[in-house]
Design an enzyme around this catalytic site. Sequence first.
Site, short mmCIF file in Angstrom:
data_model
loop_
_atom_site.label_atom_id
_atom_site.label_comp_id
_atom_site.label_asym_id
_atom_site.label_seq_id
_atom_site.Cartn_x
_atom_site.Cartn_y
_atom_site.Cartn_z
N PRO A 37 0.83 -1.21 0.00
CA PRO A 37 0.00 0.00 0.00
C PRO A 37 0.86 1.26 0.00
O PRO A 37 0.40 2.33 -0.36
CB PRO A 37 -0.82 -0.10 1.28
CG PRO A 37 -0.25 -1.22 2.08
CD PRO A 37 0.65 -2.02 1.21
N PHE A 48 5.11 2.20 -0.90
CA PHE A 48 6.47 1.75 -1.23
C PHE A 48 7.55 2.64 -0.64
O PHE A 48 8.73 2.41 -0.90
CB PHE A 48 6.64 1.68 -2.75
CG PHE A 48 6.12 0.40 -3.36
CD1 PHE A 48 6.88 -0.76 -3.34
CD2 PHE A 48 4.87 0.35 -3.95
CE1 PHE A 48 6.41 -1.94 -3.90
CE2 PHE A 48 4.39 -0.82 -4.51
CZ PHE A 48 5.16 -1.97 -4.49
N HIS A 59 -3.86 13.44 1.06
CA HIS A 59 -3.41 13.12 -0.30
C HIS A 59 -3.90 14.17 -1.29
O HIS A 59 -4.82 14.93 -1.00
CB HIS A 59 -3.94 11.75 -0.74
CG HIS A 59 -3.17 10.60 -0.16
ND1 HIS A 59 -3.39 10.14 1.12
CD2 HIS A 59 -2.18 9.83 -0.67
CE1 HIS A 59 -2.57 9.13 1.37
NE2 HIS A 59 -1.82 8.92 0.30
N HIS A 60 -3.30 14.13 -2.50
CA HIS A 60 -3.74 14.99 -3.61
C HIS A 60 -5.19 14.68 -3.96
O HIS A 60 -5.69 13.58 -3.67
CB HIS A 60 -2.82 14.76 -4.81
CG HIS A 60 -2.82 13.33 -5.30
ND1 HIS A 60 -3.73 12.86 -6.21
CD2 HIS A 60 -2.06 12.26 -4.94
CE1 HIS A 60 -3.52 11.58 -6.42
NE2 HIS A 60 -2.51 11.19 -5.66
N LYS A 111 -6.81 11.41 -6.04
CA LYS A 111 -6.84 10.05 -5.48
C LYS A 111 -8.28 9.52 -5.48
O LYS A 111 -9.20 10.23 -5.07
CB LYS A 111 -6.26 10.06 -4.06
CG LYS A 111 -6.15 8.68 -3.45
CD LYS A 111 -5.27 8.70 -2.22
CE LYS A 111 -5.22 7.34 -1.56
NZ LYS A 111 -4.72 6.28 -2.44
P1 NAD Z 1 -2.88 8.17 -12.29
O1 NAD Z 1 -4.34 8.40 -12.52
O2 NAD Z 1 -1.93 9.31 -12.51
O3 NAD Z 1 -2.37 6.96 -13.21
C1 NAD Z 1 -3.10 5.81 -13.49
C2 NAD Z 1 -2.77 5.40 -14.90
O4 NAD Z 1 -3.36 4.13 -15.14
C3 NAD Z 1 -3.35 6.38 -15.96
O5 NAD Z 1 -2.33 6.74 -16.88
C4 NAD Z 1 -4.45 5.57 -16.62
O6 NAD Z 1 -4.64 5.90 -18.00
C5 NAD Z 1 -3.90 4.15 -16.45
N1 NAD Z 1 -4.91 3.11 -16.56
C6 NAD Z 1 -6.17 3.09 -16.13
N2 NAD Z 1 -6.77 1.94 -16.44
C7 NAD Z 1 -5.84 1.19 -17.08
C8 NAD Z 1 -5.86 -0.09 -17.67
N3 NAD Z 1 -6.96 -0.85 -17.67
N4 NAD Z 1 -4.71 -0.56 -18.23
C9 NAD Z 1 -3.60 0.20 -18.24
N5 NAD Z 1 -3.53 1.44 -17.73
C10 NAD Z 1 -4.65 1.93 -17.17
O7 NAD Z 1 -2.76 7.61 -10.80
P2 NAD Z 1 -1.44 7.56 -9.87
O8 NAD Z 1 -1.39 8.77 -9.05
O9 NAD Z 1 -0.27 7.17 -10.70
O10 NAD Z 1 -1.84 6.37 -8.88
C11 NAD Z 1 -2.10 5.07 -9.38
C12 NAD Z 1 -2.42 4.15 -8.22
O11 NAD Z 1 -1.27 4.00 -7.38
C13 NAD Z 1 -3.54 4.64 -7.28
O12 NAD Z 1 -4.30 3.54 -6.86
C14 NAD Z 1 -2.77 5.23 -6.09
O13 NAD Z 1 -3.51 5.19 -4.90
C15 NAD Z 1 -1.61 4.26 -6.03
N6 NAD Z 1 -0.40 4.74 -5.34
C16 NAD Z 1 0.26 3.82 -4.60
C17 NAD Z 1 1.45 4.16 -3.99
C18 NAD Z 1 2.19 3.10 -3.23
O14 NAD Z 1 3.27 3.38 -2.67
N7 NAD Z 1 1.68 1.86 -3.20
C19 NAD Z 1 1.97 5.45 -4.12
C20 NAD Z 1 1.26 6.38 -4.87
C21 NAD Z 1 0.08 6.01 -5.50
#
Ligand code: NAD
Length: 263
Positions: A123, A125, A152-153, A156
């Site tokens: 959840p 990294f 968060h931004h 989200k």
């Molecule tokens: P974002 O909206 O900027 O990016 C998501 C990307 O996924 C977009 O480019 C979108 O077009 C693409 N996408 C959507 N459906 C898709 C599909 N079926 N196949 C391929 N690509 C697809 O979001 P983000 O800020 O990069 O965050 C993404 C996720 O990561 C969120 O769930 C966020 O909560 C999570 N997150 C986790 C951590 C961690 O450390 N685990 C850190 C930050 C964000």
Amino acid sequence: MIRVLVSGACGRMGQAVVKAVLEDGELELVGAVDIHGGMDAGEMAGCGKSGVLVGTDLLAELKEKKPEVMVDFTRPDTVYRNAVMAVEHGVSPVIGTTGMSADDKEKLHQMALEKTTPVFLAPNFAIGAVLMMLMSRQAAKYMPQVEIIELHHDKKLDAPSGTALQTAEMIREVRGAVRQGHPEETEKLPGARGAEIDGMRIHSVRLPGYVAHQEVIFGGLGQTLTIRHDSINRESFMPGVVLACKKVRALSGLVIGLEKLLD
Ligand code: NAD
């Protein structure tokens, strides 16, 4: 070299992962997938031509590029389907996308065991966030009254954050249910006291300007203790993602939490 495909490559996190994989000497970027494709993944991530075009069909990319690891930073409603597809093709998912249901995690665990294709999910990294969670678990033994504020931004999609839920889960391991606040308190506006797990309150703030932040506040007689972590940019997550790409193939089933990969 470990062959890596990035799913959600054009997103905020996906672009940072593309860059981190290209810059790591033991990882090879072999594929990138997003909803809109066609561009060079490296150029899109702002680090020069990589020779890897962003594709739009995950199944086709898995078959053609034969990655060993798929990093997924997409959406809560997409991640499970992507992970199942990867495991079916013997590709280990490293999942950063938050919001997967407990039921889907259990199904993924069983599938990972059956197909002997390990899956890793974190959840959060960022190493500092992992330390915040471990320290919170430790503190809760001695100061069981606690509330969590995550910030968060405003793009989200899920609330509360996966990090807040994981923190609450880890605190739950060391304390029973503790009701915070006055026994007769009433909410004059529904939700004023936040979400609740075993009496623990979680408050979610969504504002432009934030990346990912959390405060865990413990209260005791005449004192409070605050453990706070701030990710000020998305690079904070990359050492953890790179480590997971290198270690996931040696795991078994679905393993959750970066702390499980640390020595
Ligand atoms: P974002 O909206 O900027 O990016 C998501 C990307 O996924 C977009 O480019 C979108 O077009 C693409 N996408 C959507 N459906 C898709 C599909 N079926 N196949 C391929 N690509 C697809 O979001 P983000 O800020 O990069 O965050 C993404 C996720 O990561 C969120 O769930 C966020 O909560 C999570 N997150 C986790 C951590 C961690 O450390 N685990 C850190 C930050 C964000």
